[in-house]
Motif scaffolding. Structure first.
Motif, PDB file in Angstrom:
ATOM      1  N   ASP A  69       0.810  -1.224   0.000  1.00 33.74           N
ATOM      2  CA  ASP A  69       0.000   0.000   0.000  1.00 33.74           C
ATOM      3  C   ASP A  69       0.841   1.270   0.000  1.00 33.74           C
ATOM      4  O   ASP A  69       0.289   2.370  -0.060  1.00 33.74           O
ATOM      5  CB  ASP A  69      -0.934   0.014   1.218  1.00 33.74           C
ATOM      6  N   PHE A  70       2.160   1.136   0.067  1.00 32.36           N
ATOM      7  CA  PHE A  70       3.052   2.292   0.090  1.00 32.36           C
ATOM      8  C   PHE A  70       3.778   2.423  -1.244  1.00 32.36           C
ATOM      9  O   PHE A  70       4.236   1.424  -1.813  1.00 32.36           O
ATOM     10  CB  PHE A  70       4.084   2.156   1.213  1.00 32.36           C
ATOM     11  N   ASP A  71       3.916   3.647  -1.711  1.00 37.03           N
ATOM     12  CA  ASP A  71       4.620   3.913  -2.968  1.00 37.03           C
ATOM     13  C   ASP A  71       6.061   3.413  -2.902  1.00 37.03           C
ATOM     14  O   ASP A  71       6.736   3.549  -1.883  1.00 37.03           O
ATOM     15  CB  ASP A  71       4.623   5.410  -3.265  1.00 37.03           C
ATOM     16  N   GLY A  72       6.520   2.879  -4.019  1.00 34.01           N
ATOM     17  CA  GLY A  72       7.915   2.467  -4.140  1.00 34.01           C
ATOM     18  C   GLY A  72       8.187   1.023  -3.797  1.00 34.01           C
ATOM     19  O   GLY A  72       9.246   0.503  -4.135  1.00 34.01           O
ATOM     20  N   THR A  73       7.252   0.364  -3.119  1.00 34.38           N
ATOM     21  CA  THR A  73       7.463  -1.028  -2.750  1.00 34.38           C
ATOM     22  C   THR A  73       7.369  -1.915  -3.991  1.00 34.38           C
ATOM     23  O   THR A  73       6.411  -1.834  -4.753  1.00 34.38           O
ATOM     24  CB  THR A  73       6.424  -1.478  -1.710  1.00 34.38           C
ATOM     25  N   LEU A  74       8.367  -2.776  -4.167  1.00 33.90           N
ATOM     26  CA  LEU A  74       8.403  -3.750  -5.255  1.00 33.90           C
ATOM     27  C   LEU A  74       8.615  -5.125  -4.650  1.00 33.90           C
ATOM     28  O   LEU A  74       9.551  -5.322  -3.872  1.00 33.90           O
ATOM     29  CB  LEU A  74       9.522  -3.429  -6.245  1.00 33.90           C
TER      30      LEU A  74
ATOM     31  N   SER B 286       0.068   0.621  10.824  1.00 30.64           N
ATOM     32  CA  SER B 286       0.850   1.841  11.017  1.00 30.64           C
ATOM     33  C   SER B 286       0.748   2.706   9.763  1.00 30.64           C
ATOM     34  O   SER B 286       1.383   2.397   8.745  1.00 30.64           O
ATOM     35  CB  SER B 286       2.318   1.496  11.290  1.00 30.64           C
ATOM     36  N   PRO B 287      -0.013   3.781   9.792  1.00 30.40           N
ATOM     37  CA  PRO B 287      -0.176   4.632   8.612  1.00 30.40           C
ATOM     38  C   PRO B 287       1.135   5.219   8.088  1.00 30.40           C
ATOM     39  O   PRO B 287       1.248   5.528   6.906  1.00 30.40           O
ATOM     40  CB  PRO B 287      -1.111   5.738   9.103  1.00 30.40           C
ATOM     41  N   THR B 288       2.133   5.357   8.967  1.00 31.15           N
ATOM     42  CA  THR B 288       3.430   5.883   8.539  1.00 31.15           C
ATOM     43  C   THR B 288       4.336   4.803   7.982  1.00 31.15           C
ATOM     44  O   THR B 288       5.377   5.095   7.385  1.00 31.15           O
ATOM     45  CB  THR B 288       4.163   6.557   9.709  1.00 31.15           C
ATOM     46  N   GLY B 289       3.987   3.531   8.209  1.00 28.92           N
ATOM     47  CA  GLY B 289       4.848   2.432   7.787  1.00 28.92           C
ATOM     48  C   GLY B 289       5.959   2.118   8.767  1.00 28.92           C
ATOM     49  O   GLY B 289       6.816   1.286   8.489  1.00 28.92           O
TER      50      GLY B 289
END
Length: 218
Positions: free
Chosen positions: A66-71, A181-184
């Motif tokens: 759900d977070f940008d950049g994760t592959l 955790s919304p911040t990751g």
């Protein structure tokens, strides 16, 4: 290295197994890969006969999707990559996987079991830390401040969720990190220091070196 430099030498291969995934708003996406690679090089400086492979920079990171950049390549693909890689490494006297990402643990364990069944000499190692500081928190941020301080945006660091990982693991698996955790961030990176990072690296290196020496002696 060049191919002739390895010919006829009794070498053990150390493979950094990392990930490309969010590490909060303050750490780079390749944090896990960076740490695993550094630990491999520290191992090679302490144990003769170790050669460090290029890192595997993609792992099983679906919980961070759900977070940008994760592959992520997922558990099954990672397991296959690890198995096929080591099947191709029979000219080495063995392989040490140095893992930097918790999400890789299950496919890594499965791969090691399969490779050992095939008669190959394989060891897997992962760093340990406090249960309330498992991702982009105090420890990882401190380590990156020591290794790559220019790539740490400490002014963007915020406290994350600090409940122990065993209390969070089921929600992480079923709902993903962002739901927890919304911040990751799992931990509190706000007081991280490079000095703490060097202590963590030294502790991990000592443990890794001890386990590898024991394994080689067997």
């Amino acid at each position: 290295m060049r191919s002739p430099e390895l010919a006829g030498r009794a070498m053990v291969l150390a493979v950094p197994v990392g990930a490309t995934e969010q590490h909060g708003p303050h750490l780079p996406l390749d944090t896990d890969t960076t740490i695993a690679t550094e630990l491999c090089h520290r191992l090679a400086r302490r144990v003769p006969g170790i050669v460090v492979a290029p890192p595997i920079p993609y792992g099983s990171s679906g919980e961070h999707a759900d977070f940008d950049g994760t592959l992520s390549i997922g558990q099954q693909a990672l397991r296959t990559v690890l198995i096929e890689l080591i099947r191709s490494a029979d000219r080495f006297n063995g392989t040490v996987f140095v893992n930097g990402h918790g999400g890789n643990l299950h496919p890594l364990g499965d791969a090691v079991s399969e490779l050992r069944t095939e008669g190959r000499r394989v060891l897997a190692w992962s760093p340990t830390g406090p249960a309330d500081d498992s991702h982009a928190g105090h420890t990882e941020t401190s380590v990156m401040l020591h290794l790559r301080p220019d790539d740490v945006a400490l002014d963007r660091a915020v406290p994350g969720v600090t409940e122990p990982l065993p209390e969070l693991i089921e929600a992480l698996r079923t709902q993903g990190v962002k739901a927890v955790s919304p911040t990751g961030i799992l931990g509190d990176p706000t007081r991280a220091t490079a000095a703490v990072g060097e202590l963590a690296l030294e502790r991990w290196t000592t443990d890794l070196t001890t386990q590898v020496r024991t394994w080689l002696a067997e």
